[in-house]
Write a protein that holds these residues in place. Sequence first.
Motif, short mmCIF file in Angstrom:
data_model
loop_
_atom_site.label_atom_id
_atom_site.label_comp_id
_atom_site.label_asym_id
_atom_site.label_seq_id
_atom_site.Cartn_x
_atom_site.Cartn_y
_atom_site.Cartn_z
N ASP A 17 43.14 37.76 -9.81
CA ASP A 17 41.86 38.43 -9.59
C ASP A 17 41.69 38.67 -8.10
OD1 ASP A 17 39.25 39.26 -9.41
OD2 ASP A 17 38.41 37.54 -10.48
N ARG A 76 38.82 44.91 -10.49
CA ARG A 76 37.37 44.75 -10.41
C ARG A 76 36.76 46.12 -10.16
NH1 ARG A 76 34.38 39.97 -9.70
NH2 ARG A 76 35.72 38.17 -9.96
N ARG A 81 35.14 42.30 -14.00
CA ARG A 81 36.59 42.18 -14.17
C ARG A 81 37.02 42.96 -15.40
NH1 ARG A 81 37.30 35.84 -12.85
NH2 ARG A 81 35.61 35.71 -14.32
#
Length: 100
Positions: A17, A76, A81
Amino acid sequence: MQWRLLGLQFVDNADADPGTDGVDVFTKQEHFVRDYSKSIGQEWSYKGYTVDKFRYPDELQLPETLHGATWVFLRRIQGKRFLYLTGMFVDYIENFVLNV
């Protein structure tokens, strides 16, 4: 305990992420957390399973639904997300909003 074997991944890959500087890492069904201050092999931990088979029985992330899904891309967009999945032969692409 000397070691722990979970056997969670076979041919899947994972993506970090970008909003957490790579601390949160996702596969098509699992969430891992990395602590880069720890030594190799000790830096990751299993956080959880990201699919709710009982609440969403037709979820495309389930192994029986997308058997060939192996490649994961996490992005993102406006703070949310999104997990993108594609097969090992890149014959489709699916996306999901991750709420974990």
